[in-house]
Design a protein around this motif. Structure first.
Motif, short mmCIF file in Angstrom:
data_model
loop_
_atom_site.label_atom_id
_atom_site.label_comp_id
_atom_site.label_asym_id
_atom_site.label_seq_id
_atom_site.Cartn_x
_atom_site.Cartn_y
_atom_site.Cartn_z
N LEU A 74 19.59 37.77 58.33
CA LEU A 74 20.30 36.49 58.48
C LEU A 74 21.17 36.25 57.27
CD1 LEU A 74 17.42 34.23 59.87
CD2 LEU A 74 19.27 35.32 61.14
N ASN A 75 22.42 35.94 57.50
CA ASN A 75 23.35 35.64 56.42
C ASN A 75 23.55 34.14 56.34
OD1 ASN A 75 23.82 38.39 55.87
ND2 ASN A 75 25.29 38.48 57.55
N LYS A 76 23.59 33.62 55.14
CA LYS A 76 23.83 32.19 54.95
C LYS A 76 25.32 31.91 55.01
CE LYS A 76 19.72 31.29 52.33
NZ LYS A 76 19.01 30.06 52.48
N GLN A 77 25.67 30.80 55.69
CA GLN A 77 27.06 30.37 55.79
C GLN A 77 27.13 28.87 55.49
OE1 GLN A 77 28.39 31.29 59.75
NE2 GLN A 77 29.23 33.24 59.10
N LYS A 78 28.30 28.43 55.10
CA LYS A 78 28.53 27.02 54.87
C LYS A 78 29.42 26.51 55.99
CE LYS A 78 31.09 25.91 51.30
NZ LYS A 78 31.55 25.57 49.95
N LEU A 79 28.92 25.52 56.79
CA LEU A 79 29.66 24.96 57.91
C LEU A 79 30.23 23.61 57.55
CD1 LEU A 79 27.12 25.68 60.80
CD2 LEU A 79 29.12 27.04 60.16
N ASP A 80 31.46 23.35 57.95
CA ASP A 80 32.08 22.04 57.74
C ASP A 80 31.64 21.11 58.88
OD1 ASP A 80 33.61 19.82 57.28
OD2 ASP A 80 35.54 20.84 57.41
#
Length: 79
Positions: free
Chosen positions: A3-9
Motif C-alpha cells: 500500500l502506498n500513501k497518497q495525499k488527497l485534496d
C-alpha cells in the motif's frame, strides 16, 4: 501487495458547523478538526441571515396559520 500513501485534496468536501465559538470541521459525518474563532469576531452574512449567541438564523416569510381552511384554495375560489 504494497500500500502506498497518497495525499488527497478533500477541500471541497469539508463542511463546518458553528459550535461554542469554534467552527467544527467534518468530512461527511467524520469530525476532522476545528477552527478557533477569536473573541469579538464579526460574521458577515447576507441580508436575510443573522448571527446571535452562537446560532445562525434565516429570516423567512411563512403563511399565517390563523385560518388554515383557506390555504388550499385555487384561483377560482374553490377550496
Amino acid at each position: 501487495m504494497t500500500l502506498n500513501k497518497q495525499k488527497l485534496d478533500i477541500t471541497d468536501r469539508v463542511t463546518g458547523k458553528l459550535e461554542n465559538g469554534e467552527i467544527q470541521l467534518y468530512l461527511e459525518n467524520e469530525h476532522i478538526g476545528s477552527i478557533e474563532l477569536p473573541e469579538g469576531m464579526q460574521m458577515k452574512l447576507e441580508h436575510h441571515f443573522e448571527a446571535e449567541q452562537n446560532k445562525i438564523y434565516q429570516h423567512v416569510s411563512v403563511p399565517d396559520q390563523s385560518e388554515p381552511r383557506y390555504t388550499d384554495c385555487d384561483e377560482g375560489g374553490w377550496c
